[in-house]
Design a protein around this motif. Structure first.
Motif, short mmCIF file in Angstrom:
data_model
loop_
_atom_site.label_atom_id
_atom_site.label_comp_id
_atom_site.label_asym_id
_atom_site.label_seq_id
_atom_site.Cartn_x
_atom_site.Cartn_y
_atom_site.Cartn_z
N ASP A 62 3.09 -4.99 -2.78
CA ASP A 62 3.92 -4.73 -3.96
C ASP A 62 4.17 -3.24 -4.15
OD1 ASP A 62 3.98 -7.42 -4.39
OD2 ASP A 62 2.49 -7.42 -6.00
N LEU A 63 3.14 -2.45 -4.00
CA LEU A 63 3.30 -1.00 -4.15
C LEU A 63 4.19 -0.44 -3.03
CD1 LEU A 63 2.48 1.31 -5.99
CD2 LEU A 63 0.45 1.64 -4.58
N GLY A 64 4.04 -0.99 -1.83
CA GLY A 64 4.87 -0.56 -0.71
C GLY A 64 6.35 -0.84 -0.94
N LYS A 65 6.63 -2.01 -1.51
CA LYS A 65 8.02 -2.35 -1.82
C LYS A 65 8.58 -1.39 -2.87
CE LYS A 65 7.64 -7.27 -0.81
NZ LYS A 65 7.52 -8.60 -1.41
N LYS A 66 7.77 -1.09 -3.87
CA LYS A 66 8.20 -0.22 -4.96
C LYS A 66 8.47 1.20 -4.46
CE LYS A 66 8.26 -0.32 -9.56
NZ LYS A 66 9.18 -1.16 -10.27
N MET A 67 7.65 1.66 -3.52
CA MET A 67 7.75 3.03 -3.03
C MET A 67 8.56 3.13 -1.73
SD MET A 67 6.11 4.42 -5.43
CE MET A 67 6.04 6.09 -4.91
N ASP A 68 9.05 2.00 -1.23
CA ASP A 68 9.79 1.95 0.03
C ASP A 68 8.98 2.58 1.16
OD1 ASP A 68 11.90 1.29 1.72
OD2 ASP A 68 12.85 3.26 1.44
N ALA A 69 7.74 2.11 1.31
CA ALA A 69 6.84 2.63 2.33
C ALA A 69 5.83 1.56 2.69
CB ALA A 69 6.12 3.88 1.82
N THR A 70 5.10 1.81 3.76
CA THR A 70 4.00 0.93 4.14
C THR A 70 2.72 1.57 3.63
OG1 THR A 70 5.19 0.28 6.14
CG2 THR A 70 2.82 -0.17 6.07
N ILE A 71 2.04 0.86 2.76
CA ILE A 71 0.83 1.40 2.14
C ILE A 71 -0.34 0.51 2.49
CG2 ILE A 71 -0.30 1.95 -0.05
CD1 ILE A 71 2.50 2.60 -1.16
N THR A 72 -1.42 1.13 2.93
CA THR A 72 -2.66 0.43 3.24
C THR A 72 -3.70 0.87 2.21
OG1 THR A 72 -2.10 0.52 5.58
CG2 THR A 72 -4.38 -0.01 5.02
N LEU A 73 -4.27 -0.10 1.53
CA LEU A 73 -5.26 0.21 0.50
C LEU A 73 -6.66 -0.19 0.95
CD1 LEU A 73 -3.34 -1.00 -2.70
CD2 LEU A 73 -3.69 1.35 -1.92
N ALA A 74 -7.62 0.62 0.57
CA ALA A 74 -9.02 0.34 0.86
C ALA A 74 -9.79 0.34 -0.45
CB ALA A 74 -9.59 1.39 1.81
N PHE A 75 -10.76 -0.55 -0.56
CA PHE A 75 -11.56 -0.65 -1.78
C PHE A 75 -12.69 0.38 -1.75
CE2 PHE A 75 -15.38 -2.37 -3.88
CZ PHE A 75 -14.92 -2.37 -5.18
#
Length: 177
Positions: A126-139
């Motif tokens: 969802d954040l990647g779509k919003k920012m037009d990027a590929t985002i990888t999140l780590a906990f």
């Protein structure tokens, strides 16, 4: 200051290389930046009694496997200008430049409760779509009372705090009365 100097060198590298060569150069500078974390290596590089030729030879030996004249020339220039301390900043600047070119970023999710992998994947998507990027999140386990998503390279921070929500709810109820 070092970051500004590093950006100039990275800008020059970017104008000379394609994305693949730049990624390989980033790998080399990551290795050099990791070497700076070793006390013995840092002592050698920062020792004024050791000649520039010996330092240059050491650094060129580390990157010899890459067989890149651009990297070799950059190291020679850094030795000549006595700017060896900017090598870790160059590695970081290369990382940021490549992230911007590829639109791939890494972020962290802070919370005091475990966040499931499926939730991380959904947040990333969802954040990647919003920012037009590929985002990888780590906990990252923390004492944050709620959840906070942070993508530092993009300057994005989204948080939801239980205590803040409670305070706003109480404020809203008091206004309604």
């Amino acid at each position: 200051m070092e970051a500004m100097i590093a950006q100039r060198y990275v800008k020059a590298l970017t104008s000379m290389m394609d994305a693949e060569a730049l990624a390989n150069t980033k790998t080399l500078f990551d290795a050099l930046a990791d070497a700076y974390k070793e006390k013995a290596f840092a002592d050698i590089i920062n020792d004024p009694q050791i000649g520039d030729a010996a330092k240059e030879e050491l650094l060129l030996a580390i990157v010899a496997g890459a067989d890149s004249s651009a990297v070799n020339n950059l190291i020679k220039l850094l030795v000549e200008k006595k700017r060896l301390t900017v090598i870790p900043a160059i590695a970081e600047s290369l990382r940021l430049t490549l992230a911007g070119m590829n639109k791939t970023y890494e972020g962290k999710v802070y919370s005091n409760t475990e966040v499931e992998a499926s939730t991380l994947a959904a947040l990333s998507s969802d954040l990647g779509k919003k920012m037009d990027a590929t985002i990888t999140l780590a906990f990252v386990a923390s004492d944050y009372d709620g959840i906070k998503v942070e993508v530092e390279d993009l300057g994005v921070e989204v948080s939801l705090s239980k205590s803040r929500m409670n305070a706003q709810l109480v404020e809203h109820i008091l206004k309604a009365i």
